[in-house]
Each structure stands twice: as C-alpha cells, then as structure tokens.
Design an enzyme around this catalytic site. Structure first.
Site: not given
Length: 485
Positions: A80, A155, A179
């Site tokens: 990420k 996310s 997330s």
C-alpha cells in the site's frame, strides 16, 4: 506466461532457496503479471521494475555465495502506497502528497528487506487510507480480480487485488476500521489485523493514532503468518510498539489441530441483517470447523453497537486533527467524500472524544473477560452482503455515503476500538462468483491461535486454491464458476 507467480509465498521462497528457480525468474513472472493483470485492475500507483530486478539479481548473487537465505529471500512483494521508503515518492493515494519524498524508511519495510523480500512497487489505496470501497477520486478505482465491475474493498485496495490476482505473493496494508480485512474478504485472500501495538507504525502514514494497525494480506494462512512474523515485534523508534514476545506464527499453521477449540458465534448484532447467501456460507464455514472437532458456541457480545460508534468517532476526530491545516489551505485537493468525512468530525464534542479514550482500557478488559471466558476465538462476518459493484458504491459525498460506510464497516470497526487481533479467512463464493469471508477474533496477542484456526479451515475447504478468472485468462463479467487449480 510462466506460472511461477501462482505459487504460494512459502513455496516461492522454498523454491528459490532450493535452486529450483531464481529470484530473477520469479520477479520477471510477477512483473509480467503486473503488466498483464495489474494494469487493467489498476493495482499499482507506482511499479518499479528496475529496483525489483536489481534486488532480485542481488538475491541470486547472495545465494550463489552460499549465504543463508532469509524467510522471504528473493520473493517479490508490493505494498500500500503509505509505507515510507527514503527518497521514494509516497502518494498516500492523495493529490496533496503526489510528489512527497519521505526522509525515513518504515520499520516494516526495513524488516521485509532484511528478510530478503524484493520490492515490486507501491499499490493502490483509498485517499489517505480513508474509505472502505477502493474508490479514489484522484487515481480511479481499483478493480476486483474476480469481476472488475465490482469493488475490491478499501482502503488497502491494491494490496487485496494484487495478491488475489497472483501479481505479488503478499502485501502490507493498514487497518483503522477494517482496511485490511475488508479488501482481503472481497478479494478472497487472508488478512491479519494484529493486536494494537503488535507491529511498528514508524515511517507509515498516520490516520488515527488510537486505532491504526499495520498487517499483511496473503493467499494462505501460512503465507500471512510468515509475513506477520517478520514485521511483528518491538521497535525502539515506535515507543507505542509492544514488547510482548513474538510467537512462532508460521509453526501454528503447519499441522493445525482445532479439536476442542471453542468458536464463539455472536448471538446478536454481527449477524443482524446479514444477506441470506452470505449467511449460508458463514454457516458452512462453521460446519467445516465442526468436522475438524471444533465446537461452535453462542456468545453474547456486550456493547457491540456502541463499540463501532466509538471506533468511528475516534478515527474521525484524530484524522481531522492531522488534516486540519490542509483542509484550511487546500480543501479543493481532497476528494469530495474524504473531505466531507473529515469535516464532519468537527461536530464531535471534545468531551465525548476524551470519554471514549479514557473508557477504552476498561471496556477492553470487560469485553475480554465476558467473551473469552466462554470461547477461545470469535467467528464473525467481515461484511454482511455480497461484494457490491463499483457503480453501486460510487456515491461521492451524497448524503447516503455515511450509511454505505457504516454498513461496510459495522462488523470490523468494533475490533479496532477493542484493539483485538482479527484474521479475515476466505469462506467461498456467492452465486455471482465474488468471494465471501469470515473473521476470527482472539484475545490480545492471540494471533497464533487465529492463524492455526484459519489454516485448519483452509486445509479442509481449500478456498485459497481457487484462482480468479483474470488469472485463468477468462473475461470476468457476470457470474463466474469458481474452480480450484
């Protein structure tokens, strides 16, 4: 195209160590997959083939000199885009940080590198890690490998999609309200949110000081456990990181035995309003545990409704505190929904925020005593509905965005406030061919037990062996028939 990228992480590391193939071959296969599958799915915010190939060559040279390999030696990973690497652009999925170059490297990135991992690139994420769908107003949506018309969850959207699409062998994500677990569930992989403070947060983008967690997503429980063992443990640069001993997480997955394990099933709240199709898959997963000798038991969940609200309010207030200056100076540079979420936090009274912070330790003690006196692990949905489409969730800052976010995070957010470890485990597929999942939740620092239970379930159900249509070269639109390789 080579099938090397479809190995498990453990098999890939073992194959390099045994000389069956090189890191350069493995990295080349992953780079080819990144172009063939990652680009159409919008998995990456930054692919770095030059760095990856250079690191792979160094890994091969290391072995050629008869040096002992690390647990991730030569294995390509990507993460990420919120984990800092000194001097490398880290966008945090935002316009505001589109050219940001940090001066430090995250502890978790250093630990992965020390274990021998190859860095393939930086993965898609919701803007500033704010949003459970995978939409991003600046970089477009990340797409689900099982059907690109559907969301990945967020996310940690790219982490879920790239891992499921067999582009990388695993990825780091962050979890403030679900997330890691939500994209793991929607993309059909494992995802671990550890106990609060289990993993260092030094050198990572912050969202909510009280609730942020760093953790891995991977295709199998054993892969996930190996990654978690590498990144877990105290870090002097993060004074909030725990000194609690790190367990042998991977060993717990090698020959998992769950006979006699008491699996707590909440009697209310978590199963309220769950879609009938998802409910059947959850019940089927409990049948798998029964067949393995585990014992599902009904448990009451104290304060379930309040816990989710506490977590939402804490994260909103702390995010607003971090973003207040930018919101005043550059409001136009936020996506509409992210800006609306941060500004809404201004309505939370300071006294209410402080009360939630002060009550947290007592609430955790009471919850653990009440629930884990009756069971060893909890079994709950991750999301209670089939994976929705991109169009269904593309609501921007319209009034319904709050209800959508609450619905997607209602089962995950309570465990962030409680700081408890939670592992998302694949549970099969709905009729549309999209994944479903459950989460196993444990006592503080009880991750090894969760990995053991997740591995036992997967050994019996074998959902981790199912490949998405995009990997099998199938155009994934509409219902798909899941097949195991």
């Amino acid at each position: 195209m080579s099938r090397l990228e479809c190995l498990t992480l453990v098999a890939a590391a073992d194959g390099i160590a045994a000389g069956h193939f090189s890191s350069r071959e493995l990295t080349g296969a992953c780079l080819a997959a990144a172009r063939a599958r990652g680009e159409p799915l919008n998995c990456f915010l930054g692919l770095d083939p030059e760095t990856a190939l250079a690191q792979a060559a160094a890994a091969d040279e290391h072995l050629a000199r008869a040096r002992a390999p690390g647990p991730l030696h030569g294995v390509p990973l990507a993460h990420k885009d919120m984990f800092y690497r000194e001097g490398a652009v880290t966008t945090c999925g935002s316009k505001i940080r589109a050219t940001f170059r940090p001066r430090v490297t995250a502890t978790v990135i250093e630990r992965l590198a020390h274990a021998g991992a190859v860095h393939l690139g930086s993965l898609h994420m919701s803007e500033f890690a704010t949003g459970p769908t995978g939409h991003n107003a600046h970089y477009g949506p990340c797409r689900n490998p099982w059907n690109p018309d559907h969301i990945t969850g967020g996310s940690s959207s790219g982490s879920g999609a790239a891992t499921a699409a067999r582009v990388v062998f695993g990825a780091l994500g962050s979890d403030t309200g679900g997330s890691i677990r939500i994209p793991a569930a929607m993309c059909g992989v494992f995802g671990m949110k550890g106990t609060q403070t289990r993993v260092s947060r030094f050198g990572t983008m912050g969202l909510s000081f009280s609730l942020d967690n760093v953790g891995p997503l991977a295709r199998t429980a054993r892969d996930c456990a190996r990654l978690f063992a590498v990144i877990a443990g105290h870090d002097p640069r993060d004074p909030t990181s725990s000194r609690h001993p790190v367990s042998d997480y991977e060993a717990a997955t090698v020959d998992p035995d769950v006979r006699g394990l008491r699996i707590g099933v909440p009697s209310r709240w978590f199963h309220d309003g769950v879609d009938e199709e998802v409910h059947r898959l959850l019940e089927r997963s409990l049948d798998v545990f029964r067949s393995l000798g585990a014992e599902p038991v009904s448990v009451d969940m104290p304060m379930a409704l309040a816990l989710g609200g506490f977590g939402h309010a804490l994260s909103a207030c702390e995010a607003l505190a971090l973003h207040r200056a930018w919101l005043a100076e550059r409001p136009q540079d936020y996506g509409p929904q992210v800006r609306a979420r941060y500004l809404a936090a201004a309505a939370v009274p300071a006294g209410a925020y402080l009360a939630m912070v002060q009550a947290r330790a007592r609430v955790i003690r009471e919850f653990v005593a009440a629930v884990f006196s009756r069971c060893d692990v909890l079994h709950c949905p991750v999301i209670g509905t089939p994976v929705p489409t991109l169009d269904e969730t593309d609501v921007g800052d319209r009034p319904e965005f709050g209800q959508m976010i609450a619905a997607l995070t209602r089962c995950t957010r309570p465990f962030n406030y409680l700081g408890l470890p939670a592992l998302s485990v694949p549970a099969g597929f709905t009729a549309s061919g999209l994944p479903a999942a459950f989460q196993l939740v444990g006592r503080p620092f009880g991750e090894a037990r969760l990995f053991r239970a997740g591995a036992a379930h997967d050994r019996a159900a074998q959902w981790s062996r199912v490949e998405p249509p995009v990997v099998r070269g199938v155009q994934a639109h509409g219902p798909q028939q899941a097949t195991r390789r």
